[in-house]
Write a protein that holds these residues in place. Sequence first.
Motif, mmCIF file in Angstrom:
data_model
loop_
_atom_site.group_PDB
_atom_site.id
_atom_site.type_symbol
_atom_site.label_atom_id
_atom_site.label_comp_id
_atom_site.label_asym_id
_atom_site.label_seq_id
_atom_site.Cartn_x
_atom_site.Cartn_y
_atom_site.Cartn_z
ATOM 1 N N ARG A 45 -1.225 -21.656 -34.652
ATOM 2 C CA ARG A 45 -2.330 -22.125 -35.479
ATOM 3 C C ARG A 45 -1.984 -23.452 -36.150
ATOM 4 O O ARG A 45 -2.783 -24.377 -36.192
ATOM 5 N N ARG A 46 -0.777 -23.541 -36.648
ATOM 6 C CA ARG A 46 -0.392 -24.742 -37.388
ATOM 7 C C ARG A 46 -0.145 -25.943 -36.501
ATOM 8 O O ARG A 46 -0.339 -27.095 -36.907
ATOM 9 N N LEU A 47 0.347 -25.692 -35.306
ATOM 10 C CA LEU A 47 0.784 -26.809 -34.452
ATOM 11 C C LEU A 47 -0.213 -27.166 -33.358
ATOM 12 O O LEU A 47 -0.093 -28.211 -32.730
ATOM 13 N N GLY A 48 -1.156 -26.259 -33.097
ATOM 14 C CA GLY A 48 -2.046 -26.526 -31.977
ATOM 15 C C GLY A 48 -1.353 -26.382 -30.631
ATOM 16 O O GLY A 48 -1.707 -27.031 -29.665
ATOM 17 N N ILE A 49 -0.342 -25.534 -30.585
ATOM 18 C CA ILE A 49 0.364 -25.221 -29.340
ATOM 19 C C ILE A 49 0.189 -23.728 -29.130
ATOM 20 O O ILE A 49 0.288 -22.959 -30.084
ATOM 21 N N SER A 50 -0.086 -23.284 -27.888
ATOM 22 C CA SER A 50 -0.401 -21.869 -27.687
ATOM 23 C C SER A 50 0.800 -20.991 -28.029
ATOM 24 O O SER A 50 1.954 -21.390 -27.844
ATOM 25 N N SER A 51 0.505 -19.805 -28.489
ATOM 26 C CA SER A 51 1.589 -18.897 -28.878
ATOM 27 C C SER A 51 2.438 -18.528 -27.664
ATOM 28 O O SER A 51 3.657 -18.370 -27.774
ATOM 29 N N GLN A 56 3.133 -20.404 -25.179
ATOM 30 C CA GLN A 56 4.027 -21.519 -24.892
ATOM 31 C C GLN A 56 5.216 -21.544 -25.865
ATOM 32 O O GLN A 56 6.348 -21.803 -25.460
ATOM 33 N N ILE A 57 4.935 -21.279 -27.107
ATOM 34 C CA ILE A 57 6.013 -21.248 -28.095
ATOM 35 C C ILE A 57 7.028 -20.169 -27.721
ATOM 36 O O ILE A 57 8.237 -20.410 -27.695
ATOM 37 N N ARG A 58 6.551 -18.995 -27.380
ATOM 38 C CA ARG A 58 7.469 -17.913 -27.013
ATOM 39 C C ARG A 58 8.245 -18.261 -25.745
ATOM 40 O O ARG A 58 9.447 -18.024 -25.647
ATOM 41 N N LYS A 59 7.540 -18.847 -24.798
ATOM 42 C CA LYS A 59 8.205 -19.212 -23.540
ATOM 43 C C LYS A 59 9.260 -20.285 -23.779
ATOM 44 O O LYS A 59 10.354 -20.226 -23.214
ATOM 45 N N ASP A 60 8.918 -21.261 -24.584
ATOM 46 C CA ASP A 60 9.880 -22.325 -24.883
ATOM 47 C C ASP A 60 11.153 -21.734 -25.493
ATOM 48 O O ASP A 60 12.273 -22.050 -25.075
ATOM 49 N N LEU A 61 10.972 -20.878 -26.486
ATOM 50 C CA LEU A 61 12.133 -20.308 -27.163
ATOM 51 C C LEU A 61 12.952 -19.432 -26.230
ATOM 52 O O LEU A 61 14.177 -19.354 -26.349
ATOM 53 N N SER A 62 12.262 -18.794 -25.276
ATOM 54 C CA SER A 62 12.964 -17.866 -24.385
ATOM 55 C C SER A 62 13.981 -18.576 -23.484
ATOM 56 O O SER A 62 14.836 -17.933 -22.895
ATOM 57 N N HIS A 63 13.881 -19.910 -23.391
ATOM 58 C CA HIS A 63 14.900 -20.649 -22.643
ATOM 59 C C HIS A 63 16.269 -20.557 -23.310
ATOM 60 O O HIS A 63 17.286 -20.791 -22.665
ATOM 61 N N PHE A 64 16.273 -20.238 -24.580
ATOM 62 C CA PHE A 64 17.528 -20.350 -25.334
ATOM 63 C C PHE A 64 18.047 -19.023 -25.868
ATOM 64 O O PHE A 64 19.147 -18.945 -26.375
ATOM 65 N N GLY A 65 17.243 -17.976 -25.761
ATOM 66 C CA GLY A 65 17.682 -16.677 -26.251
ATOM 67 C C GLY A 65 16.514 -15.876 -26.792
ATOM 68 O O GLY A 65 15.363 -16.213 -26.539
ATOM 69 N N GLU A 66 16.819 -14.806 -27.483
ATOM 70 C CA GLU A 66 15.791 -13.971 -28.092
ATOM 71 C C GLU A 66 15.947 -14.065 -29.597
ATOM 72 O O GLU A 66 16.968 -13.687 -30.156
ATOM 73 N N TYR A 115 8.851 -27.612 -33.580
ATOM 74 C CA TYR A 115 8.984 -26.256 -34.112
ATOM 75 C C TYR A 115 9.879 -26.263 -35.347
ATOM 76 O O TYR A 115 9.564 -25.628 -36.355
ATOM 77 N N LEU A 116 10.983 -26.977 -35.242
ATOM 78 C CA LEU A 116 11.934 -27.007 -36.360
ATOM 79 C C LEU A 116 11.281 -27.578 -37.615
ATOM 80 O O LEU A 116 11.443 -27.044 -38.716
ATOM 81 N N ARG A 117 10.534 -28.643 -37.422
ATOM 82 C CA ARG A 117 9.875 -29.276 -38.565
ATOM 83 C C ARG A 117 8.893 -28.314 -39.231
ATOM 84 O O ARG A 117 8.830 -28.198 -40.455
ATOM 85 N N ALA A 118 8.151 -27.576 -38.405
ATOM 86 C CA ALA A 118 7.187 -26.614 -38.943
ATOM 87 C C ALA A 118 7.899 -25.481 -39.677
ATOM 88 O O ALA A 118 7.443 -25.023 -40.736
ATOM 89 N N GLY A 166 7.918 -10.604 -35.738
ATOM 90 C CA GLY A 166 7.907 -12.057 -35.576
ATOM 91 C C GLY A 166 9.294 -12.637 -35.720
ATOM 92 O O GLY A 166 10.278 -12.027 -35.284
ATOM 93 N N TYR A 167 9.371 -13.809 -36.333
ATOM 94 C CA TYR A 167 10.644 -14.512 -36.455
ATOM 95 C C TYR A 167 11.057 -14.647 -37.913
ATOM 96 O O TYR A 167 10.235 -14.977 -38.768
ATOM 97 N N HIS A 168 12.321 -14.440 -38.157
ATOM 98 C CA HIS A 168 12.878 -14.744 -39.476
ATOM 99 C C HIS A 168 13.094 -16.248 -39.516
ATOM 100 O O HIS A 168 13.849 -16.809 -38.720
ATOM 101 N N ILE A 169 12.390 -16.898 -40.432
ATOM 102 C CA ILE A 169 12.322 -18.361 -40.401
ATOM 103 C C ILE A 169 13.685 -19.026 -40.494
ATOM 104 O O ILE A 169 14.011 -19.913 -39.705
ATOM 105 N N SER A 170 14.509 -18.578 -41.453
ATOM 106 C CA SER A 170 15.776 -19.294 -41.615
ATOM 107 C C SER A 170 16.684 -19.075 -40.416
ATOM 108 O O SER A 170 17.409 -19.985 -39.998
ATOM 109 N N ALA A 171 16.623 -17.889 -39.803
ATOM 110 C CA ALA A 171 17.459 -17.633 -38.633
ATOM 111 C C ALA A 171 17.023 -18.500 -37.459
ATOM 112 O O ALA A 171 17.853 -19.113 -36.778
ATOM 113 N N LEU A 172 15.718 -18.554 -37.228
ATOM 114 C CA LEU A 172 15.236 -19.365 -36.110
ATOM 115 C C LEU A 172 15.487 -20.843 -36.362
ATOM 116 O O LEU A 172 15.864 -21.598 -35.460
ATOM 117 N N SER A 173 15.289 -21.240 -37.598
ATOM 118 C CA SER A 173 15.532 -22.621 -37.972
ATOM 119 C C SER A 173 16.993 -23.007 -37.721
ATOM 120 O O SER A 173 17.288 -24.044 -37.109
#
Lengths: 206, 206
Positions: A39-45, A47-57, A17-20, A64-71
């Motif tokens: 779309r870019r990674l071939g990982i379901s949306s 799953q991406i949301r669930k993965d991130l939800s382990h660490f916060g909102e 995710y970070l690389r993308a 959506g997400y502010h790229i630099s903040a999420l990065s």
Amino acid sequence: MGQGDVPDIVVGRLPIYLRALKRLQADGHEITSSHELSRRLGISSAQIRKDLSHFGEFGKQGTGYHISALSNALEGILHVDREWHVALVGVGDLGRALAHYGGFVDRGFRISLLFDSDPAKIGQKIGDLTIRSLDDLAQSITENGIKMAMIATPAGAAQEVANHLVAAGVRSILSYAPIVLSIPDEVHVQYIDPVIHLQKMAFYLD
Amino acid sequence: MGQGDVPDIVVGRLPIYLRALKRLQADGHEITSSHELSRRLGISSAQIRKDLSHFGEFGKQGTGYHISALSNALEGILHVDREWHVALVGVGDLGRALAHYGGFVDRGFRISLLFDSDPAKIGQKIGDLTIRSLDDLAQSITENGIKMAMIATPAGAAQEVANHLVAAGVRSILSYAPIVLSIPDEVHVQYIDPVIHLQKMAFYLD
DNA sequence: TAGATTGTTAATCGATTAACAATC
DNA sequence: TAGATTGTTAATCGATTAACAATC
């Protein structure tokens, strides 16, 4: 939010995710969404949301997400919001390529020690770094407080090198040697063996 | 016993088993068991037996597996009981290291074409092989019937190279470029990015 | 025979996905 | 408001493991 409760497989996707995100940022994007990443990674949306939800909102509904903040958040979670010094053992063709590779530094890592067993190589320089004897390994690693190492030796030397690295305090090893290392449970190991990938793909050919 | 019904994750472990068997064989062993492999690989014995059961019955109750027989069987299953010719695109430090690596041939692969975009490199030789222009890529790959390729170019060039490879008939790509490639579903892609591994391990440090 | 290990079944465990209320 | 997208729940799906009859 801790470490113990996050599945290893989720941790493994965070660097993807970070690389993308870094790439989107380099391309001038400011906002993205789980669907765009999907779309870019071939990982379901989902799953991406669930993965991130382990660490916060990190996102905003409807936007959506502010790229630099999420990065930045992912860099913090992964502990790559600093520079890890990495020892490299084995300066053959591959070790040399790794030592020259410019892609480590801006992603959190810097090779700062080189070791080889070949007396002809010891003392030679690669960029700023001098190739050291394996005899100095324990002392140099301890002195520099190094916690990560890469092994690029022949397979026959890798286990002994790993033993020395662990004894010197290294806690994460990335090994290019095509063998499974015996390592204490508390030390992390990852492997890169291109032939494993080629063989896996050969299964689907013909 | 076919391909469609074997989980991808199982296929991915077969090369690991094969590598361990070859090593046992090199160490003079003739017989092994799912328990011994389990100990060496850190994969449960039940999983090893279950994985193998997708392809047939290779062991003997009370005894275990005859190493050379199982090894041969796995080579056949993986289609590495032959030599796959592989094209390598990008002859920088990493590409050079790959071209020099001696570990491909005895595991089923031979790099037999080299390509680079740098006019200064085109025509140079590495071992037996002459570095060719990317302009010749389609023709050379088609003529030689090459189905596998490795990409060791900078990230910026990788997608275009991949497009050309696919157009030329390549069906499996191992990419060292740190980006996700857009590739038709029927083409297999695997990635090697050492930073991904380092970042994953950094999560557990500190 | 006694001991060991396979191949396989059923149970468990964990990961992925679908769906949707909340809300920007 | 209307449209979009998040974070989360519950359902589904798939992978791993435990257990054991079969048998060498």
